[in-house]
Design a protein around this motif. Structure first.
Motif, mmCIF file in Angstrom:
data_model
loop_
_atom_site.group_PDB
_atom_site.id
_atom_site.type_symbol
_atom_site.label_atom_id
_atom_site.label_comp_id
_atom_site.label_asym_id
_atom_site.label_seq_id
_atom_site.Cartn_x
_atom_site.Cartn_y
_atom_site.Cartn_z
ATOM 1 N N LEU B 291 0.840 -1.192 0.000
ATOM 2 C CA LEU B 291 0.000 0.000 0.000
ATOM 3 C C LEU B 291 0.882 1.251 0.000
ATOM 4 O O LEU B 291 0.569 2.254 -0.665
ATOM 5 C CB LEU B 291 -0.897 -0.021 1.240
ATOM 6 N N ALA B 292 1.997 1.168 0.755
ATOM 7 C CA ALA B 292 2.910 2.315 0.816
ATOM 8 C C ALA B 292 3.487 2.624 -0.567
ATOM 9 O O ALA B 292 3.579 3.781 -0.977
ATOM 10 C CB ALA B 292 4.031 2.035 1.804
ATOM 11 N N ILE B 293 3.864 1.538 -1.299
ATOM 12 C CA ILE B 293 4.393 1.738 -2.649
ATOM 13 C C ILE B 293 3.335 2.388 -3.527
ATOM 14 O O ILE B 293 3.609 3.315 -4.291
ATOM 15 C CB ILE B 293 4.839 0.397 -3.261
ATOM 16 N N ALA B 294 2.086 1.894 -3.386
ATOM 17 C CA ALA B 294 1.000 2.456 -4.197
ATOM 18 C C ALA B 294 0.820 3.937 -3.902
ATOM 19 O O ALA B 294 0.644 4.749 -4.818
ATOM 20 C CB ALA B 294 -0.300 1.699 -3.916
ATOM 21 N N VAL B 295 0.914 4.305 -2.604
ATOM 22 C CA VAL B 295 0.764 5.719 -2.231
ATOM 23 C C VAL B 295 1.866 6.550 -2.870
ATOM 24 O O VAL B 295 1.614 7.602 -3.462
ATOM 25 C CB VAL B 295 0.785 5.872 -0.694
ATOM 26 N N LEU B 296 3.124 6.052 -2.773
ATOM 27 C CA LEU B 296 4.242 6.815 -3.335
ATOM 28 C C LEU B 296 4.082 6.985 -4.846
ATOM 29 O O LEU B 296 4.262 8.077 -5.383
ATOM 30 C CB LEU B 296 5.567 6.128 -3.022
ATOM 31 N N LEU B 297 3.720 5.866 -5.534
ATOM 32 C CA LEU B 297 3.582 5.953 -6.991
ATOM 33 C C LEU B 297 2.453 6.902 -7.366
ATOM 34 O O LEU B 297 2.558 7.663 -8.331
ATOM 35 C CB LEU B 297 3.328 4.560 -7.587
ATOM 36 N N PHE B 298 1.378 6.874 -6.579
ATOM 37 C CA PHE B 298 0.254 7.764 -6.835
ATOM 38 C C PHE B 298 0.687 9.228 -6.706
ATOM 39 O O PHE B 298 0.402 10.057 -7.575
ATOM 40 C CB PHE B 298 -0.883 7.448 -5.858
ATOM 41 N N LYS B 299 1.445 9.503 -5.628
ATOM 42 C CA LYS B 299 1.917 10.881 -5.434
ATOM 43 C C LYS B 299 2.891 11.288 -6.539
ATOM 44 O O LYS B 299 2.871 12.427 -7.009
ATOM 45 C CB LYS B 299 2.595 11.013 -4.076
ATOM 46 N N ALA B 300 3.746 10.329 -6.939
ATOM 47 C CA ALA B 300 4.689 10.628 -8.009
ATOM 48 C C ALA B 300 3.940 10.939 -9.300
ATOM 49 O O ALA B 300 4.320 11.840 -10.049
ATOM 50 C CB ALA B 300 5.643 9.454 -8.220
ATOM 51 N N PHE B 301 2.832 10.201 -9.531
ATOM 52 C CA PHE B 301 2.048 10.446 -10.735
ATOM 53 C C PHE B 301 1.397 11.822 -10.688
ATOM 54 O O PHE B 301 1.300 12.504 -11.711
ATOM 55 C CB PHE B 301 0.972 9.368 -10.923
ATOM 56 N N ILE B 302 0.977 12.240 -9.488
ATOM 57 C CA ILE B 302 0.392 13.580 -9.383
ATOM 58 C C ILE B 302 1.458 14.633 -9.696
ATOM 59 O O ILE B 302 1.208 15.594 -10.430
ATOM 60 C CB ILE B 302 -0.215 13.791 -7.983
ATOM 61 N N GLY B 303 2.669 14.429 -9.146
ATOM 62 C CA GLY B 303 3.762 15.348 -9.459
ATOM 63 C C GLY B 303 4.043 15.376 -10.952
ATOM 64 O O GLY B 303 4.224 16.441 -11.555
ATOM 65 N N TYR B 304 4.066 14.198 -11.556
ATOM 66 C CA TYR B 304 4.313 14.075 -12.998
ATOM 67 C C TYR B 304 3.211 14.773 -13.782
ATOM 68 O O TYR B 304 3.463 15.463 -14.779
ATOM 69 C CB TYR B 304 4.373 12.591 -13.342
ATOM 70 N N TRP B 305 1.985 14.617 -13.308
ATOM 71 C CA TRP B 305 0.845 15.268 -13.944
ATOM 72 C C TRP B 305 1.011 16.792 -13.923
ATOM 73 O O TRP B 305 0.789 17.467 -14.929
ATOM 74 C CB TRP B 305 -0.450 14.859 -13.232
ATOM 75 N N ILE B 306 1.451 17.328 -12.758
ATOM 76 C CA ILE B 306 1.631 18.783 -12.653
ATOM 77 C C ILE B 306 2.717 19.241 -13.630
ATOM 78 O O ILE B 306 2.569 20.258 -14.310
ATOM 79 C CB ILE B 306 1.988 19.173 -11.200
ATOM 80 N N ILE B 307 3.809 18.457 -13.718
ATOM 81 C CA ILE B 307 4.886 18.820 -14.633
ATOM 82 C C ILE B 307 4.375 18.818 -16.069
ATOM 83 O O ILE B 307 4.678 19.710 -16.862
ATOM 84 C CB ILE B 307 6.082 17.863 -14.453
ATOM 85 N N MET B 308 3.538 17.814 -16.426
ATOM 86 C CA MET B 308 2.962 17.768 -17.782
ATOM 87 C C MET B 308 2.020 18.934 -18.011
ATOM 88 O O MET B 308 2.004 19.550 -19.079
ATOM 89 C CB MET B 308 2.189 16.459 -17.974
ATOM 90 N N TRP B 309 1.229 19.233 -16.975
ATOM 91 C CA TRP B 309 0.248 20.310 -17.060
ATOM 92 C C TRP B 309 0.957 21.630 -17.379
ATOM 93 O O TRP B 309 0.551 22.391 -18.274
ATOM 94 C CB TRP B 309 -0.491 20.384 -15.718
ATOM 95 N N VAL B 310 2.060 21.893 -16.641
ATOM 96 C CA VAL B 310 2.839 23.106 -16.888
ATOM 97 C C VAL B 310 3.397 23.077 -18.301
ATOM 98 O O VAL B 310 3.341 24.066 -19.039
ATOM 99 C CB VAL B 310 3.977 23.223 -15.852
ATOM 100 N N LYS B 311 3.904 21.891 -18.709
ATOM 101 C CA LYS B 311 4.559 21.782 -20.011
ATOM 102 C C LYS B 311 3.611 22.144 -21.144
ATOM 103 O O LYS B 311 3.971 22.849 -22.066
ATOM 104 C CB LYS B 311 5.083 20.363 -20.201
ATOM 105 N N TYR B 312 2.379 21.634 -21.058
ATOM 106 C CA TYR B 312 1.481 21.816 -22.195
ATOM 107 C C TYR B 312 0.635 23.063 -22.075
ATOM 108 O O TYR B 312 -0.226 23.310 -22.906
ATOM 109 C CB TYR B 312 0.613 20.575 -22.364
ATOM 110 N N THR B 313 0.851 23.860 -21.010
ATOM 111 C CA THR B 313 0.070 25.079 -20.846
ATOM 112 C C THR B 313 0.889 26.328 -21.147
ATOM 113 O O THR B 313 0.393 27.260 -21.766
ATOM 114 C CB THR B 313 -0.476 25.173 -19.404
ATOM 115 N N LEU B 314 2.156 26.326 -20.716
ATOM 116 C CA LEU B 314 2.950 27.547 -20.824
ATOM 117 C C LEU B 314 3.814 27.536 -22.080
ATOM 118 O O LEU B 314 4.218 26.487 -22.559
ATOM 119 C CB LEU B 314 3.841 27.697 -19.594
ATOM 120 N N MET B 315 4.098 28.733 -22.559
ATOM 121 C CA MET B 315 4.949 28.862 -23.735
ATOM 122 C C MET B 315 6.410 28.890 -23.314
ATOM 123 O O MET B 315 6.728 29.176 -22.166
ATOM 124 C CB MET B 315 4.604 30.143 -24.474
ATOM 125 N N ARG B 316 7.285 28.636 -24.286
ATOM 126 C CA ARG B 316 8.710 28.651 -24.014
ATOM 127 C C ARG B 316 9.155 30.066 -23.665
ATOM 128 O O ARG B 316 8.703 31.044 -24.236
ATOM 129 C CB ARG B 316 9.463 28.169 -25.248
#
Lengths: 117, 402
Positions: B291-316
């Motif tokens: 369960l702990a691994i699942a929690v960490l991976l879930f949080k990592a995915f949220i972080g990854y999601w935020i990084i993607m969100w920034v990437k596809y929203t902001l201009m260079r």
């Protein structure tokens, strides 16, 4: 067991995986090189001159400033680890240390060395 | 102690029994077990990496109002495997003038620099590759190998686009490493240790509550370190076509690409570990390590999601703005934050008892907020002055009559 053995294992396995993938691709892929294919890619036109030309070294100053701050921060890590035990006096000492180096940053800034031009 | 409570130790003991039963010396057996464990972890990471290709393509499609891969398998899930087959059987072209040795090593180092980061990722209370007491410094050192691979790839390709891309990327990476190092000092101060396991153990209150500004600066610096938009100078498609990896094809390009995706995911994980409690989630980690691994991976995915969100929203952002932003805003702010965190931590040390904990948390939170607000005000007044200067009517040049 020494924990650095594990780090060594990570280094070895971390290299084996990409080497394996590239090795498999090397076995499977066709190899038909010809001079046209191997020219330098430049949007359809021929490259003029050597590619290893010298670019203006704006990077030089940035690299120097980076080095100073990098070393500084490495010095700050032991301070940060023992901060809880050392109390207010150590905090003030650390602040003085940071301020001296920030003075260096301000000097670089005022000299106009942080401009990318 | 059963398998479900501590799977790593049970598996290791079981293998140890088998290996020593064969008459193998204990040290060799330990190294062999370690090798197996590392190999399994990295193989699983590669599977995650393959899934990330699908996630990335699906998400970018959604951000751009497209559907994305949807033909191969349900929701296009088989697509990345088709991509791998394509990459494997592509002809690998090495440009004529390239420095062959460096050219071939660069993609391997790029992948390796990401994989070795997982040595210090605490997956669960009892699951951690190595509990290095200098874990934070190890993360920075491993990241430097990634920088090295970029300059190697860019320089050895014998291509001007690649060289310019590599130069820019390295300038950005070394610059943004300073605020990143500085914000990594904050969990170190709060936990009193550089080890990642100790940092996660210390977060009975998530550090994002004690240092929201630190988490934000870490995220910005991490995006720049990853070379992702809005800081994707190395790949500026409209000017450099592809940047440092322009001459790479087949699996070598695949290594750069997969390395970049896994790097982003890994830094999502580090954001979780440093500021969002790692595998901790309201006592869920104590129930089962899985369960702990699942929690960490879930949080990592949220972080990854935020990084993607920034990437596809902001201009260079232009490179001079980017470096100016780093050296004139982010770096001074990060150091001011260290000073404030250190001071507040020492001043409020007496309040770190369970009854008065809320005073400590509130003090840290508000001091961060105040600092962030002050920095924003300074930046805003500066940009107002700049705008007034740029938009001011040009003085009419008087001539002749004088």
């Amino acid at each position: 067991m020494n924990p650095w053995i594990f780090v060594g294992l990570f280094l070895v396995v971390g290299l084996i995986i990409p080497v394996g993938a590239i090795g498999v691709a090397w076995i499977l892929s066709p190899k038909k090189p010809n001079p046209i294919k191997q020219t330098t890619y430049e949007c359809g036109i021929e490259t003029v001159g050597d590619s290893w030309v010298q670019f203006k070294a704006q990077y030089y100053i940035f690299a120097l400033v980076f080095l100073i701050f990098d070393v500084e921060t490495v010095f700050l890590f032991p301070w940060a680890v023992k901060l809880g035990a050392l109390g207010l006096f150590a905090v003030v000492e650390g602040i003085i240390f940071i301020l001296i180096l920030v003075a260096g940053l301000v000097y670089t800034w005022r000299k106009g060395m942080l401009e990318w031009a | 102690m059963s398998f479900w409570n501590d799977p790593l130790k049970v598996a290791a003991d079981w293998l140890m029994g088998i290996f020593t039963g064969w008459g193998m010396p204990e040290l060799l057996a330990q190294i062999l077990i370690g090798f197996l464990g590392v190999f399994i972890l990295i193989a699983l990471l590669m599977v995650v990496d393959i899934l990330l290709v699908w996630v990335e393509r699906k998400v970018v499609a959604r951000f751009q109002d497209r559907i994305g891969p949807n033909r191969l398998g349900p929701f296009g899930l088989i697509q990345p495997f088709a991509d791998i087959i394509k990459l494997l059987i592509k002809e690998d072209i090495t440009p004529a003038g390239a420095d062959k040795v460096v050219y071939n090593i660069a993609p391997m180092l790029s992948m390796m620099s990401v994989l070795i980061l997982w040595a210090v990722v605490p997956l669960a209370p009892t699951m951690l590759g190595v509990d290095l007491n200098i874990g934070v410094l190890y993360i920075i050192a491993a990241g430097a190998i990634g920088t090295l691979s970029i300059i190697m790839g860019g320089w050895s390709s014998n291509n001007k686009f690649a060289l310019i891309g590599a130069f820019r990327q390295v300038a950005v990476m070394v610059s943004f490493e300073i605020p990143m190092l500085a914000t990594l000092l904050i969990p170190t101060i709060l936990a009193g240790s550089m080890g990642t396991a100790a940092i996660v153990e210390g977060q009975s209150i998530w550090y994002v509550l004690l240092s929201p500004l630190g988490a934000l600066i870490f995220l910005v610096a991490a995006i720049a370190e990853l070379g992702r938009s809005p800081f994707d100078m190395a790949e500026g498609e409209s000017e450099l076509v592809s940047g440092y990896n322009i001459e790479y094809s087949g699996m070598k390009f695949g290594m750069f690409y997969a390395g970049e995706l896994l790097h982003a995911f890994t830094f999502g994980g580090f954001l979780a570990i440093m500021f969002f409690g790692g595998y901790r989630f309201f006592g869920l980690e104590k129930v089962s390590p899985f369960l702990a691994i699942a929690v960490l991976l879930f949080k990592a995915f949220i972080g990854y999601w935020i990084i993607m969100w920034v990437k596809y929203t902001l201009m260079r952002i232009r490179i001079d703005h980017m470096l100016g932003f780093n050296w004139k805003f982010l770096t001074p702010l990060a150091f001011a934050l260290i000073i404030v965190t250190g001071l507040m931590n020492a001043l409020l040390a007496d309040f770190r008892t369970p009854e008065t904990m809320w005073i400590y948390v509130l003090g840290m939170f508000l001091s961060n907020l105040l600092l962030g607000w002050g920095a924003l005000e300074i930046a805003r007044s500066y940009s107002r002055r700049e705008r007034a200067r740029v938009e001011a009517p040009k003085p009419v040049v008087e001539t002749a009559h004088h």
